[in-house]
Scaffold this active site. Structure first.
Site, PDB file in Angstrom:
ATOM      1  CB  SER A 129      -0.931  -0.009   1.217  1.00  0.00           C
ATOM      2  OG  SER A 129      -1.910   1.005   1.096  1.00  0.00           O
ATOM      3  CG  ASN A 130      -0.294   4.636  -1.379  1.00  0.00           C
ATOM      4  OD1 ASN A 130      -1.020   5.397  -0.747  1.00  0.00           O
ATOM      5  ND2 ASN A 130      -0.707   4.020  -2.479  1.00  0.00           N
TER       6      ASN A 130
END
Ligand code: CTP
Length: 394
Positions: free
Chosen positions: A203-204
């Site tokens: 993810s980020n």
């Protein structure tokens, strides 16, 4: 003439509501005042009646034949609560209606502005924080208190915001054009998560704040909003049709299925570019030494919208650290966008997870409009102003 319904709560800052009333009346607004029981411990109805030349209401039972809590909010353009105590904020958050002001607030279909003032510990208490975020998610404008000298003879946060800031907030909601009335807006926001196994993912750091603020502003301007939102703890505005998604593929499917109805679509999501080739059904056990993860590209949601575009105005974002505008213009063309918002993520205090940002809009061959540096909420306002101008000049 603009009609302002002013609710005053019990706190030492109540006297400042008198100065505010005087200012508003002098510039030509009609002001109707409701005092809570607590407010009357600090300041009397006579003060406000003299300033406004209107009756001041203090009880549900003053003039029951006029049904004051309904008639007042129907006649007003905005309800401003100055100062708002922790107790009043808690009641608003829960829909408690046990006096004239809280009944009026519950009956209000007009914009509400709340200017809190209280002791710093009360302001910072998780209950108050939560209540304020409930109100914000519902579209209430909160005028943040300042840091300064409090009644307890200490410095802290909780001092009623300066009059200028309160007036600006009131004018902001009054002046906001309903220029998206009758339009349907689709917004993607937040990160996506690409599962490795039941407990791990790629993810980020996106929190979805920019997209959520764009949705909030679009709602305030009268749009129907479809918000396709990845995993984030940030609460989306209540009036939006929010679809929660986890992966890029889910975001792609949700956005595409709603794109046909959209007049304007904005891709503000930070979609994970890669997903693991394989998602393990069981938690993967650690091993010594090096390891590797095989990944494949996720679908590009915005590019897919660009390919199917049929009249909708399509807006993307570009997060860049170098050759900003050159790279962003390439994305503008490649994804068939009408406008792209460029974000310099190498600058401190810009981009992911920060309250502030700095954006430049690019369109066509050479169209360029810097929106400056501001809170994401203010940038959302500026961005909608600019987008509607760019669209109408097309
Ligand atoms: N976008 C998307 N789906 C993806 C990737 C990006 O919808 N799988 C959208 C984003 O919401 C944003 C724009 O495309 O509006 C960003 O484009 P992208 O080409 O991914 O550029 P950057 O994120 O800026 O990064 P990079 O330079 O690595 O391509």
């Amino acid at each position: 003439m603009r009609r302002i319904l002013l609710g005053v709560c019990g706190g030492i800052a109540a006297y400042k509501a008198a100065a505010l009333t005087s200012f508003l009346v002098q510039r030509g607004d009609r002001v109707d005042v409701i005092l809570t029981e607590g407010a009357q411990q600090f300041i009397g109805p006579l003060t406000f009646a003299s300033l406004t030349r209107n009756p001041v209401l203090t009880s549900l039972w003053d003039a029951p034949e006029t049904i004051p809590h309904i008639s007042l909010v129907r006649a007003a353009d905005v309800l401003a609560i100055v100062p708002a105590t922790a107790n009043l904020i808690a009641k608003l958050a829960r829909g408690v209606a046990d006096d004239l002001l809280t009944n009026a607030a519950l009956a209000a279909r007009i914009p509400i502005v709340v200017a809190p003032a209280m002791n710093d510990a009360m302001y910072e208490h998780p209950a108050t924080r939560e209540n304020l975020s409930v109100l914000e998610a519902r579209g209430v404008t909160i005028v943040e208190p300042g840091v300064g000298f409090l009644a307890e003879r200490e410095n802290g946060i909780g001092r009623l915001a300066e009059q200028d800031a309160i007036v600006a907030a009131i004018d902001g909601v009054l002046g906001r054009a309903r220029d998206l009335e009758g339009e349907r807006v689709l917004i993607t926001a937040g990160p996506t998560r690409e599962a490795i196994d039941p407990v791990r993912f790629l993810s980020n750091a996106s929190t979805g704040t920019m997209g959520i603020e764009l949705a909030r502003e679009a709602l305030a301007r009268g749009a129907e909003v479809d918000l396709v939102l990845g995993p984030t703890p940030v609460v989306p505005p209540q009036g939006a049709h929010t679809v929660r998604v986890t992966s890029a593929q889910e975001m792609h499917d949700a956005a595409l299925s709603r794109f046909g109805e959209a007049d304007i679509a904005i891709a503000a999501a930070a979609v994970a570019d890669w997903r693991p080739v394989e998602t393990f059904a069981q938690k993967v056990k650690k091993q010594d030494g090096t390891g590797s993860l095989e990944v494949v590209r996720t679908p590009d949601v915005l590019a897919a919208l660009g390919e199917r575009k049929d009249g909708a105005f399509l807006v993307g974002f570009a997060a860049e650290t170098e050759a900003l505008e050159q790279n962003a213009r390439a994305k503008l063309r490649a994804k068939h966008l009408d406008t792209i918002a460029v974000n310099d993520v190498s600058r401190e205090g810009s981009g992911f997870g920060t309250g502030e940002n700095e954006l430049v809009l690019l369109w066509g061959e050479a169209g360029r409009r810097p929106l400056g540096r501001a809170s994401k909420r203010e940038l959302a306002r500026r961005m909608w102003n600019a987008l509607l101008e760019i669209r109408s000049a097309r």
